[in-house]
Design a protein around this motif. Sequence first.
Motif: not given
Length: 228
Positions: A45-51, A87-91
């Motif tokens: 599970v990825n939590l990408f902080l983009y803003g 965060y953009l949360v992707s699996v």
Amino acid sequence: MSLVQQVDETLRAELMRGPLRGTNIQLSFDTPDADWAARRSGPCVNLFLYGVEEDTSRSQSGGVTVLDEQGTVIGNTGPPRYFRLTYLVSVWAQSAQDEHGVLGTLLEWCVCTEELVAHAPPGGNGGSRRLSLGLREAGDTPETTASRLWPTLGISARPALDLAVTVPVSRPTEESGPAPAKGMHLRARQVAGNGPAGDAGAATDVGVPLGEPGAGSPVRRRNVEEIA
């Protein structure tokens, strides 16, 4: 530990205690670009902080009085400012079915979890903070955050959650002035020639506590001059 790291670690701890508990799913805050996807091994599970942006809708005015443990006023400060971390949360898994299953579990957790408490590490500053969680709503256009970000990262389009975490940031405290005086101390001497022989110039200390009888009332003096 910075404020952003504190939010990251709170999300990590709560997800591992909640929807990801008992699984072998990894949790990552790395940028999910093509190189990262090629190096990945196992479900993740990825939590990408983009803003990061200020939430001006929560702005307040006025002052806040700061008290110590005894209830004494020690300073003043302004109301906290609120910032939104998105965060953009992707699996990422072996099959779309596995990814959708985890994504659905995360969606339910995000809907049911409106607030988290972030605790500062031992010896750190800032104390605890209450974090507000919510999924960002889509705008008037069909274009989503994920559809804009994936091409820039070199990744094929894939489903993701747009998670917003709002955190308060306290302003510095302006210390108050010295504590009010609890009394006054007078020093006087008798003028020569008006008292018993040998007493000319003798100094006398007089303490008058504030609020006691006689404090602030006129004092009759006779041939006595006050020494600053």
